[in-house]
Design a protein around this motif. Sequence first.
Motif, short mmCIF file in Angstrom:
data_model
loop_
_atom_site.label_atom_id
_atom_site.label_comp_id
_atom_site.label_asym_id
_atom_site.label_seq_id
_atom_site.Cartn_x
_atom_site.Cartn_y
_atom_site.Cartn_z
N LEU A 201 0.82 -1.20 0.00
CA LEU A 201 0.00 0.00 0.00
C LEU A 201 0.86 1.26 0.00
CD1 LEU A 201 -3.02 0.63 0.00
CD2 LEU A 201 -2.92 0.78 2.50
N ALA A 202 1.94 1.26 0.81
CA ALA A 202 2.81 2.42 0.87
C ALA A 202 3.53 2.64 -0.45
CB ALA A 202 3.82 2.24 2.00
N THR A 203 3.94 1.55 -1.10
CA THR A 203 4.63 1.68 -2.39
C THR A 203 3.70 2.24 -3.45
OG1 THR A 203 6.04 -0.20 -1.82
CG2 THR A 203 5.95 0.45 -4.13
N ALA A 204 2.45 1.75 -3.48
CA ALA A 204 1.48 2.26 -4.45
C ALA A 204 1.22 3.75 -4.22
CB ALA A 204 0.17 1.47 -4.34
N ALA A 205 1.07 4.14 -2.96
CA ALA A 205 0.85 5.56 -2.66
C ALA A 205 2.07 6.39 -3.05
CB ALA A 205 0.54 5.72 -1.17
N GLN A 206 3.24 5.82 -2.85
CA GLN A 206 4.47 6.53 -3.20
C GLN A 206 4.56 6.73 -4.71
OE1 GLN A 206 7.98 4.55 -1.80
NE2 GLN A 206 9.36 5.88 -2.91
N TYR A 207 4.21 5.71 -5.48
CA TYR A 207 4.23 5.86 -6.94
C TYR A 207 3.25 6.94 -7.38
CZ TYR A 207 6.91 1.52 -7.40
OH TYR A 207 7.88 0.56 -7.34
N GLU A 208 2.08 6.97 -6.77
CA GLU A 208 1.10 8.00 -7.13
C GLU A 208 1.63 9.38 -6.86
OE1 GLU A 208 -3.57 7.29 -7.21
OE2 GLU A 208 -2.72 7.13 -5.20
N ALA A 209 2.33 9.54 -5.73
CA ALA A 209 2.83 10.87 -5.36
C ALA A 209 4.04 11.28 -6.19
CB ALA A 209 3.18 10.89 -3.87
N LEU A 210 4.92 10.31 -6.48
CA LEU A 210 6.14 10.64 -7.20
C LEU A 210 5.92 10.86 -8.69
CD1 LEU A 210 8.69 8.16 -5.55
CD2 LEU A 210 8.47 10.61 -5.13
N TYR A 211 4.95 10.14 -9.27
CA TYR A 211 4.73 10.20 -10.72
C TYR A 211 3.27 10.50 -11.01
CZ TYR A 211 8.97 7.45 -10.00
OH TYR A 211 10.19 6.99 -9.55
#
Length: 548
Positions: free
Chosen positions: A49-59
Amino acid sequence: MTATVTGVRTAGPPGSGGFVGTAALVRFALRRDRVRLSVWLTALTLGTLATAAQYEALYPTAEDRAGVAALMDGPAAVVMTGPRHYLSNYDVGAMLGHQLLGFAVVLVGLMSVLIVVRHTRTEEETGRAELVRSTVVGRHAQLASALAVAAVANITLAALVALALIAAGIDRISPGEALLYGLAHAAAGLVFAGVAAATAQLTAHSRGASGAALALIGVSYVLRAAGDVGNEALSWLTPIGWVQRTYVFVDDRWWPLLLCLASAVLAAAGGFALSTRRDVGAGLRPARLGRRHASDALTRPFGFALRLHRATLLGFGAGLFVMGAMYGSILGDAADMVEGVEQLQEALARIGGSSVAESFASMVMVVIAVVVAVHVVMASLRPRAEETAGRAEPLLATGLSRDRWLGAHVGVALVGGTALLLAAGLGFGLAGAASTGDGGLVGELVVSAAVHAPALWVTAGVSVALFGWFPRAGAAAWTVPAYAFLVGYLGPMLGLPEWMNGVSPFGHVPALPAVSMSWTPLIALTAVAAGLIMLGMAGFRRRDLEAK
């Protein structure tokens, strides 16, 4: 004393055969593992979940994701991630399938292997299996219950991951895709559970059983990497390659999971078949005859402890060298990888350094140090395993003092952990020098890895202190590497406050090569480590052994 499994007569309903008592053993195993499984499932779910949220925020934009896709098309990036087909539609879901799925199923495989070995070979090694089999329990019940617990864990993980992605409401991730992504984890986990069921029959020791299964996970990852950059047929030889070729969030192919299920069934069936060809407590592979006389090293506490830790130490050493080399291979592209990614650029800026490559190397060193810390915790808690298995008591009944016995294991943890850092730094430096053309990076990255040694020693000190005073709470030592990864690696990208990193011993290590060397924190960490180790030894001298 052992009991042969050949010709065992079991009671139970007609047709139940050797599986009598399986349900009761499943309930018992779930009861014993309720904390362990909760930690595994929570960590894997929150990590996704944290990785998916991170991808959304970074890209956030299509242009950002297209730029990342272009960088991920290189051979070095493909080795670390997955097949290039994911790059054709590189949204957040495709990023998860491409960059995270391969690593995640390795962790799921580790969880499955540990579950199966813990409830089969470890039970035999400690003598509990023989006691259980003296009751109305079939000869296959223990292995069946271990596989059932592994299946429950993997299916629960699949449901949690799918529900987490659905609840997150990430754009363009449908419920069906989320379910396929979750089931890909479970399918790979079941394969490696079956592999562990077979390796548990080969050797009389839990370390050998788990080591052989984990080695096969490593081989699977290497074959997948080699197939993705070269001959694709190699990727079809490994369950990691199968689950990645579901192309979840891109093509959503379900049929590769059938290969995993078929392999899991065949491996488990092989485990059951092999279990009928050996005695309880024994392995199919006969123990080698030792030398007539022990070497001088084995007659000394440190040499004997090193022999016990040797296989694990060599396995971690090879894995960390390869891990360092993989990160080093993309060091030359670090500047291009973070270009336009504001949050990642800010995280690297907080680290410092005269170049993006230096800042990136410092960030990667945190990951390497955390992996080494995993070995240090394992080695530092090995005395607890020796004690609970009843092997420490006869040794300490001789002229061997408690301080020398415990100190030998702690010495292996300290020296071995430092050696692992150097191995990882050497692999990182050699590959980094090749990718950037800067030969000076070899020495710089070896040194930047070595300066994390005092933080590792503090980690060992925490483990020893817990073992000495609160042996049943020794598992709490695992919070040190877990917390270090959270605040040291993810913290800069998540914007966590700096004081949180200061709580971790790794937060005080100079972030070489991005910053200049500072000896004061290293001396302080060394002093703290020495104090914790002496405290743990004092506690061990005062308490009673757990007798068998």
